[in-house]
Design a protein around this motif. Structure first.
Motif, PDB file in Angstrom:
ATOM      1  N   PRO A 198       0.827  -1.217   0.000  1.00 25.77           N
ATOM      2  CA  PRO A 198       0.000   0.000   0.000  1.00 25.77           C
ATOM      3  C   PRO A 198       0.859   1.265   0.000  1.00 25.77           C
ATOM      4  O   PRO A 198       1.175   1.822   1.052  1.00 25.77           O
ATOM      5  CB  PRO A 198      -0.805  -0.128   1.291  1.00 25.77           C
ATOM      6  CG  PRO A 198       0.084  -0.918   2.198  1.00 25.77           C
ATOM      7  CD  PRO A 198       0.825  -1.888   1.325  1.00 25.77           C
ATOM      8  N   ILE A 199       1.253   1.701  -1.176  1.00 27.82           N
ATOM      9  CA  ILE A 199       2.122   2.873  -1.316  1.00 27.82           C
ATOM     10  C   ILE A 199       1.274   4.090  -1.693  1.00 27.82           C
ATOM     11  O   ILE A 199       0.441   4.026  -2.601  1.00 27.82           O
ATOM     12  CB  ILE A 199       3.211   2.614  -2.374  1.00 27.82           C
ATOM     13  CG1 ILE A 199       4.120   1.474  -1.886  1.00 27.82           C
ATOM     14  CG2 ILE A 199       4.020   3.874  -2.651  1.00 27.82           C
ATOM     15  CD1 ILE A 199       5.120   1.004  -2.915  1.00 27.82           C
ATOM     16  N   PHE A 200       1.481   5.198  -0.965  1.00 23.52           N
ATOM     17  CA  PHE A 200       0.693   6.413  -1.154  1.00 23.52           C
ATOM     18  C   PHE A 200       1.603   7.587  -1.528  1.00 23.52           C
ATOM     19  O   PHE A 200       2.809   7.576  -1.259  1.00 23.52           O
ATOM     20  CB  PHE A 200      -0.075   6.756   0.125  1.00 23.52           C
ATOM     21  CG  PHE A 200      -1.002   5.680   0.582  1.00 23.52           C
ATOM     22  CD1 PHE A 200      -2.279   5.577   0.067  1.00 23.52           C
ATOM     23  CD2 PHE A 200      -0.604   4.741   1.523  1.00 23.52           C
ATOM     24  CE1 PHE A 200      -3.143   4.580   0.477  1.00 23.52           C
ATOM     25  CE2 PHE A 200      -1.449   3.730   1.943  1.00 23.52           C
ATOM     26  CZ  PHE A 200      -2.726   3.657   1.414  1.00 23.52           C
ATOM     27  N   ARG A 201       0.993   8.597  -2.126  1.00 23.10           N
ATOM     28  CA  ARG A 201       1.702   9.836  -2.472  1.00 23.10           C
ATOM     29  C   ARG A 201       1.304  10.911  -1.476  1.00 23.10           C
ATOM     30  O   ARG A 201       0.117  11.226  -1.314  1.00 23.10           O
ATOM     31  CB  ARG A 201       1.343  10.283  -3.883  1.00 23.10           C
ATOM     32  CG  ARG A 201       1.710   9.297  -4.976  1.00 23.10           C
ATOM     33  CD  ARG A 201       3.184   9.293  -5.270  1.00 23.10           C
ATOM     34  NE  ARG A 201       3.612  10.538  -5.913  1.00 23.10           N
ATOM     35  CZ  ARG A 201       4.873  10.823  -6.212  1.00 23.10           C
ATOM     36  NH1 ARG A 201       5.844   9.982  -5.897  1.00 23.10           N
ATOM     37  NH2 ARG A 201       5.172  11.965  -6.790  1.00 23.10           N
ATOM     38  N   VAL A 202       2.280  11.455  -0.755  1.00 22.10           N
ATOM     39  CA  VAL A 202       2.009  12.503   0.230  1.00 22.10           C
ATOM     40  C   VAL A 202       3.053  13.606   0.092  1.00 22.10           C
ATOM     41  O   VAL A 202       4.107  13.425  -0.524  1.00 22.10           O
ATOM     42  CB  VAL A 202       2.018  11.945   1.675  1.00 22.10           C
ATOM     43  CG1 VAL A 202       1.021  10.823   1.834  1.00 22.10           C
ATOM     44  CG2 VAL A 202       3.401  11.477   2.068  1.00 22.10           C
ATOM     45  N   LYS A 203       2.760  14.754   0.699  1.00 22.93           N
ATOM     46  CA  LYS A 203       3.655  15.902   0.603  1.00 22.93           C
ATOM     47  C   LYS A 203       4.852  15.758   1.537  1.00 22.93           C
ATOM     48  O   LYS A 203       4.727  15.290   2.677  1.00 22.93           O
ATOM     49  CB  LYS A 203       2.898  17.191   0.953  1.00 22.93           C
ATOM     50  CG  LYS A 203       1.904  17.636  -0.104  1.00 22.93           C
ATOM     51  CD  LYS A 203       1.254  18.951   0.288  1.00 22.93           C
ATOM     52  CE  LYS A 203       0.295  19.439  -0.799  1.00 22.93           C
ATOM     53  NZ  LYS A 203      -0.351  20.728  -0.422  1.00 22.93           N
ATOM     54  N   SER A 204       6.008  16.175   1.037  1.00 21.04           N
ATOM     55  CA  SER A 204       7.208  16.195   1.876  1.00 21.04           C
ATOM     56  C   SER A 204       7.207  17.473   2.712  1.00 21.04           C
ATOM     57  O   SER A 204       6.949  18.569   2.202  1.00 21.04           O
ATOM     58  CB  SER A 204       8.462  16.143   1.009  1.00 21.04           C
ATOM     59  OG  SER A 204       9.619  16.252   1.802  1.00 21.04           O
ATOM     60  N   ASN A 205       7.503  17.338   3.998  1.00 16.17           N
ATOM     61  CA  ASN A 205       7.522  18.508   4.876  1.00 16.17           C
ATOM     62  C   ASN A 205       8.819  19.305   4.781  1.00 16.17           C
ATOM     63  O   ASN A 205       8.914  20.404   5.343  1.00 16.17           O
ATOM     64  CB  ASN A 205       7.314  18.072   6.332  1.00 16.17           C
ATOM     65  CG  ASN A 205       5.908  17.546   6.571  1.00 16.17           C
ATOM     66  OD1 ASN A 205       4.958  17.954   5.908  1.00 16.17           O
ATOM     67  ND2 ASN A 205       5.769  16.629   7.511  1.00 16.17           N
TER      68      ASN A 205
END
Length: 433
Positions: free
Chosen positions: A354-361
């Motif tokens: 389950p790989i997701f795309r999220v924003k890098s902080n």
């Protein structure tokens, strides 16, 4: 355990068919593809009660012996009526002719502009095909209700016979790893027992003269072996039986004895350490002598060195995964290579991670040309979206960073530097690590 004849494909034939195969510069995808083509499921089935089968791999399709639900029934508490009465969408007054309870069939008749008080799950009365929730009605008297115009369409709030599962259809597919919901589904079909694949037996040991087991004296220059405990936890999470063979010193005779014993008693062997070019050469020589083993340098960080293949002893064969000795590199290599191969070996359906795309902080440094796995912490940003931050130093020996992390950040081989706010791929650890 496997017999030597139970493995169909030859590793050298698989790699020879790849025009761009380079064991000294293998991509993550290439290594995964080779493993997928090489590994064959073990044989062995046992029958268990459904309560015993949680987490086990289903050995055959489950065919529904009944319709679920067995009859048309109400999806909620309300009033059952004839759809033709609400076809015009006008305000409607209905006379209540009785009550339909769950578990008991209503045998009365329902005529024009009549309805039946009905409970969730109760069988639909003859001639009724629609249910209106009680909160959408107005009570006129003890035996009469009013329905507002346009509040209902024919067929609303009715569960159809076989809507969930029709008799004769596949309820659960072979290879499914059974979950709590699956146990409930089996029970709903009246199935008390299922056939499952037998558990995989996996032998593990660490190599290195500097390693000490828990309880031993830690001399200068030595370290406690953590890898066997990490491997034990990951394998138990997968439902494997673990044969822990301890720490094997860098001695050819001791290594051969351990390898042969592991091969004769397990389906797979996982070693940590001893596969890098700089490691003791007799470990690599032994692996080659006992079987068909490839040594790879994978374009990834951490976890570049890896050995993969099979070894044999007295007619028995076991798949071999020679993983790096650094603790984080070992975990990364296990999750992105050994885990899927072991699932395939155990007959499980391979489900993508389950790989997701999220924003890098924050900004992330990355050199193109290799896949990088960095430890991260997922959290909710001020803008309400998911964000991820790196857990400080990413050295492959810093096991604490894996303990602190709740996800793995995956940076593909072609990817370069990441700027804050840019999206990247993450693999959550929940249910995995």
């Amino acid at each position: 355990m496997n017999t030597a004849s139970g493995i169909a494909a030859k590793l050298q034939d698989i790699t020879a068919s790849m025009s761009d195969y380079n064991p000294n510069a293998l991509t993550v995808q290439q290594a995964q593809d080779i493993m997928r083509a090489y590994v064959q499921p073990v044989c062995g089935i046992e029958k268990l009660t459904i309560r015993q089968a949680l987490g086990r791999v289903l050995a055959a399709d489950i065919i529904s012996p009944i319709n679920v639900p067995g009859h048309d029934n109400s999806a909620m508490d309300g009033y059952a009526l004839r759809g033709e009465d609400v076809a015009d969408g006008l305000e409607l007054e209905l006379k209540i002719t009785g009550t339909a309870m769950a578990g008991a069939e209503f045998t009365g008749m329902v005529g024009y502009r009549q309805c039946v008080r009905i409970m969730t799950g109760a069988l639909m009365p003859a001639a009724c095909d629609t249910v209106i929730p009680q909160e959408f009605t107005t009570k006129i008297s003890d035996d009469e209700i009013r329905i507002s115009a346009g509040s209902l369409r024919a067929g609303d709030n009715r569960r159809l016979k076989g809507e969930d599962l029709a008799i004769g259809t596949v309820a659960l597919h072979k290879g499914k790893i059974l979950t709590p919901a699956d146990l409930g589904l089996l029970a709903s079909l009246g199935i008390p027992e299922v056939s499952v694949q037998r558990r995989l037996r996996v032998a593990i040991f660490s190599t290195g003269d500097e390693l000490r087991s828990l309880g031993e004296t830690l001399e200068s220059g030595c370290v406690y072996d953590s890898n066997r405990y990490t491997l034990y936890g990951m394998l138990v999470r997968m439902g494997c039986e673990v044969l822990d063979m301890g720490v094997i010193q860098d001695n050819p005779d001791a290594l051969e004895a351990a390898m042969r014993s592991a091969c004769e008693n397990a389906d797979a062997i996982i070693t940590s350490g001893g596969v890098s070019v700089g490691d003791a050469d007799h470990t690599r020589q032994l692996m080659r002598r006992l079987g068909e083993v490839a040594f790879w340098t994978i374009a990834m960080r951490p976890g570049r060195p890896m050995a993969f293949g099979k070894v044999t002893s007295t007619g028995k064969a076991a798949y071999l995964f020679g993983l790096p000795g650094n603790p984080v590199a070992l975990m990364v290599s296990f999750y992105f290579f050994a885990r899927q191969a072991l699932q395939q070996l155990g007959g499980a359906e391979i489900v993508p991670l389950p790989i997701f795309r999220v924003k890098s902080n924050a900004n992330v440094r990355k050199r193109p040309g290799r896949t990088e796995y960095q430890r991260g912490i997922l959290s909710i940003r001020e803008d309400g979206e998911l964000g991820v931050s790196i857990t400080g130093s990413q050295g492959s020996g810093i096991l604490r960073s894996m303990s602190e992390a709740n996800c793995m950040i995956i940076l593909d081989d072609e990817q370069g530097n990441i700027t804050a706010g840019e999206k990247l791929s993450v693999l959550p650890f929940a249910g995995l690590i």
